[in-house]
Design a protein around this motif. Structure first.
Motif, PDB file in Angstrom:
ATOM      1  N   ILE A 173      -4.508   8.127   4.908  1.00 40.92           N
ATOM      2  CA  ILE A 173      -6.023   7.903   4.658  1.00 40.92           C
ATOM      3  C   ILE A 173      -6.016   6.831   3.512  1.00 40.92           C
ATOM      4  O   ILE A 173      -6.688   5.554   3.693  1.00 40.92           O
ATOM      5  CB  ILE A 173      -7.013   8.782   4.608  1.00 40.92           C
ATOM      6  CG1 ILE A 173      -7.097   9.487   6.031  1.00 40.92           C
ATOM      7  CG2 ILE A 173      -8.306   8.397   3.955  1.00 40.92           C
ATOM      8  CD1 ILE A 173      -8.008  10.622   6.009  1.00 40.92           C
ATOM      9  N   PRO A 174      -5.481   7.311   2.335  1.00 40.94           N
ATOM     10  CA  PRO A 174      -5.563   6.051   1.069  1.00 40.94           C
ATOM     11  C   PRO A 174      -4.706   4.639   1.739  1.00 40.94           C
ATOM     12  O   PRO A 174      -5.309   3.544   1.153  1.00 40.94           O
ATOM     13  CB  PRO A 174      -4.783   6.744   0.017  1.00 40.94           C
ATOM     14  CG  PRO A 174      -5.042   8.049   0.339  1.00 40.94           C
ATOM     15  CD  PRO A 174      -4.919   8.310   1.932  1.00 40.94           C
ATOM     16  N   ALA A 234       2.709   3.808  10.605  1.00 40.80           N
ATOM     17  CA  ALA A 234       3.477   4.859  11.317  1.00 40.80           C
ATOM     18  C   ALA A 234       4.716   4.896  10.834  1.00 40.80           C
ATOM     19  O   ALA A 234       5.284   5.856  10.471  1.00 40.80           O
ATOM     20  CB  ALA A 234       3.276   5.019  12.743  1.00 40.80           C
ATOM     21  N   ASP A 235       5.300   3.647  10.877  1.00 34.94           N
ATOM     22  CA  ASP A 235       6.678   3.648  10.577  1.00 34.94           C
ATOM     23  C   ASP A 235       7.197   3.632   9.358  1.00 34.94           C
ATOM     24  O   ASP A 235       7.873   4.547   8.875  1.00 34.94           O
ATOM     25  CB  ASP A 235       7.111   2.172  10.930  1.00 34.94           C
ATOM     26  CG  ASP A 235       8.580   1.648  10.852  1.00 34.94           C
ATOM     27  OD1 ASP A 235       9.437   2.552  11.330  1.00 34.94           O
ATOM     28  OD2 ASP A 235       9.198   0.707  10.293  1.00 34.94           O
ATOM     29  N   ARG A 236       6.369   3.015   8.332  1.00 35.58           N
ATOM     30  CA  ARG A 236       6.613   3.221   6.734  1.00 35.58           C
ATOM     31  C   ARG A 236       6.203   4.697   6.539  1.00 35.58           C
ATOM     32  O   ARG A 236       6.921   4.948   5.424  1.00 35.58           O
ATOM     33  CB  ARG A 236       5.794   2.371   6.125  1.00 35.58           C
ATOM     34  CG  ARG A 236       5.796   0.743   6.532  1.00 35.58           C
ATOM     35  CD  ARG A 236       7.419   0.647   6.300  1.00 35.58           C
ATOM     36  NE  ARG A 236       7.210  -1.079   6.117  1.00 35.58           N
ATOM     37  CZ  ARG A 236       7.797  -1.735   7.237  1.00 35.58           C
ATOM     38  NH1 ARG A 236       8.087  -1.238   8.411  1.00 35.58           N
ATOM     39  NH2 ARG A 236       7.773  -2.934   7.215  1.00 35.58           N
ATOM     40  N   ALA A 287       0.998  -1.246   0.010  1.00 34.26           N
ATOM     41  CA  ALA A 287       0.058  -0.085  -0.163  1.00 34.26           C
ATOM     42  C   ALA A 287       0.825   1.039  -0.041  1.00 34.26           C
ATOM     43  O   ALA A 287       0.825   2.064  -0.877  1.00 34.26           O
ATOM     44  CB  ALA A 287      -0.952  -0.092   1.120  1.00 34.26           C
ATOM     45  N   VAL A 288       1.893   1.312   0.843  1.00 33.16           N
ATOM     46  CA  VAL A 288       2.905   2.458   0.841  1.00 33.16           C
ATOM     47  C   VAL A 288       3.589   2.474  -0.472  1.00 33.16           C
ATOM     48  O   VAL A 288       3.798   3.715  -0.930  1.00 33.16           O
ATOM     49  CB  VAL A 288       3.777   2.097   2.149  1.00 33.16           C
ATOM     50  CG1 VAL A 288       4.818   3.334   2.180  1.00 33.16           C
ATOM     51  CG2 VAL A 288       3.055   2.482   3.559  1.00 33.16           C
ATOM     52  N   PRO A 298       5.167   7.082   0.310  1.00 35.05           N
ATOM     53  CA  PRO A 298       5.453   7.112   1.838  1.00 35.05           C
ATOM     54  C   PRO A 298       5.688   8.331   2.416  1.00 35.05           C
ATOM     55  O   PRO A 298       6.707   9.182   2.952  1.00 35.05           O
ATOM     56  CB  PRO A 298       7.099   6.463   1.748  1.00 35.05           C
ATOM     57  CG  PRO A 298       7.685   7.038   0.464  1.00 35.05           C
ATOM     58  CD  PRO A 298       6.647   6.854  -0.488  1.00 35.05           C
ATOM     59  N   TYR A 299       4.471   8.955   2.329  1.00 30.25           N
ATOM     60  CA  TYR A 299       4.233  10.489   2.819  1.00 30.25           C
ATOM     61  C   TYR A 299       3.046  10.617   3.861  1.00 30.25           C
ATOM     62  O   TYR A 299       2.218   9.556   3.561  1.00 30.25           O
ATOM     63  CB  TYR A 299       3.915  11.237   1.710  1.00 30.25           C
ATOM     64  CG  TYR A 299       4.781  10.960   0.333  1.00 30.25           C
ATOM     65  CD1 TYR A 299       5.998  11.270   0.207  1.00 30.25           C
ATOM     66  CD2 TYR A 299       4.176  10.733  -0.973  1.00 30.25           C
ATOM     67  CE1 TYR A 299       6.709  11.108  -0.683  1.00 30.25           C
ATOM     68  CE2 TYR A 299       4.773  10.165  -2.046  1.00 30.25           C
ATOM     69  CZ  TYR A 299       6.025  10.517  -2.003  1.00 30.25           C
ATOM     70  OH  TYR A 299       7.004  10.065  -3.073  1.00 30.25           O
ATOM     71  N   ARG A 300       2.900  11.506   4.474  1.00 31.96           N
ATOM     72  CA  ARG A 300       1.902  11.646   5.651  1.00 31.96           C
ATOM     73  C   ARG A 300       0.536  11.697   4.689  1.00 31.96           C
ATOM     74  O   ARG A 300      -0.533  11.220   5.389  1.00 31.96           O
ATOM     75  CB  ARG A 300       2.289  13.065   6.299  1.00 31.96           C
ATOM     76  CG  ARG A 300       0.982  13.372   7.118  1.00 31.96           C
ATOM     77  CD  ARG A 300       1.134  14.715   7.983  1.00 31.96           C
ATOM     78  NE  ARG A 300       1.785  14.332   9.249  1.00 31.96           N
ATOM     79  CZ  ARG A 300       3.064  14.596   9.718  1.00 31.96           C
ATOM     80  NH1 ARG A 300       3.894  15.141   8.795  1.00 31.96           N
ATOM     81  NH2 ARG A 300       3.356  14.276  10.816  1.00 31.96           N
TER      82      ARG A 300
END
Ligand code: FES
Length: 169
Positions: free
Chosen positions: A34-35, A56-58, A22-23, A28-30
């Protein structure tokens, strides 16, 4: 950045792969938070503590930020879900139009209460607040589809069709 304890990482290999997919897809952004969470829910994965920690880590953001989003948006939720999620509206227009009797019928037909998932993993039953079909109460969402003017017969039809679809594979 958080470190995932080895035992958690081992026990959650599928989850780690899903989060990484998914990331990688969303970035890999804030702003991907949600997506990414929606992608995990689309795969019926629970957004539990491990999942939130991984996300959170990713994304390089505090776990509390992930928790804040998950707990704010009820559609994200924290439990694993069935293949289909049925959300019956319990807001005023629907309640006045008989949502309670539809709720009882859903529980009877599915054999599960609200907040539960059927034993075959096909359906999760949840409450929702207004889903924007106040023109056609009582209403429910079946996955992304909003259905209104519900009757026991129309509920049976929808559930029967989804069961038949699942049986066909
Ligand atoms: S009150 Fe049920 S859809 Fe709006």
């Amino acid at each position: 950045m958080l470190t995932i304890p080895p035992d958690v990482a081992e026990a959650s290999a599928d989850l780690i792969a899903a989060v990484d997919d998914a990331v990688a897809y969303r970035g890999p952004y804030r702003g991907s938070l949600i997506p990414v969470l929606q992608d995990l829910r689309a795969r019926h994965l629970p957004l539990d503590g491990t999942a939130m920690q991984l996300v959170a880590d990713r994304l390089g953001i505090p776990p509390v930020e992930v928790f804040g989003v998950v707990s704010f948006y009820s559609f994200l939720g924290t439990n694993a879900t069935g293949t289909h999620t049925i959300r019956l509206c319990r807001t005023l227009s629907c309640e006045m139009a008989g949502a309670k009797s539809i709720a009882a019928h859903l529980e009877e037909v599915l054999g599960v209460g609200f907040g539960g998932t059927t034993a075959d993993g096909l359906f999760t039953l949840e409450w929702a607040n207004c889903i924007g079909r106040c023109d056609a109460p009582p209403a429910m969402l079946v996955d992304q589809r909003a259905l209104g003017h519900l009757t026991p017969a129309s509920v049976d039809e929808v559930i029967g069709a989804l069961r038949a679809e699942a049986a066909e594979g």
